[in-house]
Design a protein around this motif. Structure first.
Motif, PDB file in Angstrom:
ATOM      1  N   ASP A   1      41.997  23.048  64.328  1.00 51.78           N
ATOM      2  CA  ASP A   1      41.844  24.337  63.546  1.00 51.78           C
ATOM      3  C   ASP A   1      40.551  24.175  62.561  1.00 51.78           C
ATOM      4  OD1 ASP A   1      43.017  26.975  62.627  1.00 51.78           O
ATOM      5  OD2 ASP A   1      42.890  26.062  60.603  1.00 51.78           O
ATOM      6  N   ALA A   2      40.268  23.067  61.999  1.00 48.19           N
ATOM      7  CA  ALA A   2      39.039  23.076  61.062  1.00 48.19           C
ATOM      8  C   ALA A   2      37.819  23.216  61.949  1.00 48.19           C
ATOM      9  CB  ALA A   2      39.314  21.729  60.382  1.00 48.19           C
ATOM     10  N   ARG A   3      37.992  22.829  63.059  1.00 46.06           N
ATOM     11  CA  ARG A   3      36.935  22.787  64.128  1.00 46.06           C
ATOM     12  C   ARG A   3      36.808  24.167  65.094  1.00 46.06           C
ATOM     13  NH1 ARG A   3      34.783  17.563  67.070  1.00 46.06           N
ATOM     14  NH2 ARG A   3      33.168  18.948  67.329  1.00 46.06           N
TER      15      ARG A   3
ATOM     16  N   ALA B   1      45.934  20.483  62.377  1.00 45.30           N
ATOM     17  CA  ALA B   1      44.883  20.922  61.160  1.00 45.30           C
ATOM     18  C   ALA B   1      43.325  20.500  61.643  1.00 45.30           C
ATOM     19  CB  ALA B   1      45.276  20.246  60.313  1.00 45.30           C
ATOM     20  N   ARG B   2      43.322  19.251  62.242  1.00 50.91           N
ATOM     21  CA  ARG B   2      41.893  19.102  62.514  1.00 50.91           C
ATOM     22  C   ARG B   2      41.226  19.921  63.386  1.00 50.91           C
ATOM     23  NH1 ARG B   2      37.130  17.098  61.123  1.00 50.91           N
ATOM     24  NH2 ARG B   2      35.970  15.899  62.750  1.00 50.91           N
TER      25      ARG B   2
END
Length: 233
Positions: free
Chosen positions: A177-179, A174-175
């Motif tokens: 993907d957020a970046r 998720a991290r």
């Protein structure tokens, strides 16, 4: 960090004496895993397996094809290392590309039951873990003999350690993907292994690099992405 949980029922329920156990075949499990992959999941937790000692000579390693299928589609695979307390391969944990997880107690000391081997990547809590228990509504005649009318119970096993690592993998994915950064399964394994905490005692062998440290793994991911950004610029 928000993640959906998709359960896949691949085993049926049966009784062995007073114990309730899961029954099914490797094919049942593989079919469930393939369905998850086709649904687009990013992480699969595999709290099941077969030790090498239970395979006949020349028999293929269980789950090999579906593991290859999942890895080819970018799925992160986490598996319990086994509960024999021996040093032996346990499948699918010992298959290439899978993140094999052993177990430690609350002090960070290796659990005596954890199966060991060079393929084990790291450990996570696996003793006295709160989990779902057998539950029946109160009322006469509704509880099996010796059953506890509780929705929760404590349990031991690498099957309860692996989900901690699966959850960490979901946070890493998720991290990333957020970046807007691609994250391969092999890189996730590397980040988890390089960010572990030390065991609660020295001289531990064949249980990976240490104990899961989620915050350190997230920091390691950010540092790696930052270094790649600097290189790209």
């Amino acid at each position: 960090g928000r993640c959906s949980v998709i359960p896949a029922r691949v085993l049926g329920a049966a009784k062995r004496g007073e114990r309730r156990v899961g029954v099914g075949s490797v094919a049942n499990i593989d079919a469930g895993m393939k369905r998850l992959v086709d649904l687009g999941v990013k992480v699969i937790n595999m709290s099941f397996g077969t030790p090498l000692s239970q395979l006949t000579a020349g028999e293929p390693f269980p789950h090999t094809e579906v593991v290859r299928y999942a890895l080819s589609r970018g799925v992160i695979l986490v598996a319990a290392s086994g509960n024999s307390g021996l040093k032996e391969p346990y499948y699918p944990a010992a298959l290439p590309g899978v993140i094999a997880v052993g177990a430690v107690n609350a002090k960070g000391e290796p659990a005596r039951f954890a199966t060991r081997g060079a393929h084990v990547a790291l450990c996570a809590p696996g003793e006295g873990i709160w989990t779902c228990g057998l539950y029946a509504p109160p009322g006469p005649g509704l509880l099996a003999p010796n059953a506890r009318p509780s929705a929760w119970q404590r349990a031991n096993g690498t099957s309860f350690a692996a989900p901690f690592v699966s959850a960490a993998c979901a946070l890493l994915a998720a991290r990333a993907d957020a970046r807007a950064w691609p994250l391969a399964a092999a890189k996730v394994r590397e980040l988890l292994m390089q960010s572990t905490r030390a065991f609660g005692l020295g001289g531990v062998e064949d249980l990976g690099t240490g104990v899961l440290d989620v915050c350190a793994a997230l920091r390691a991911l950010d540092n790696w992405i930052d270094s790649q950004d600097d290189y790209a610029s």
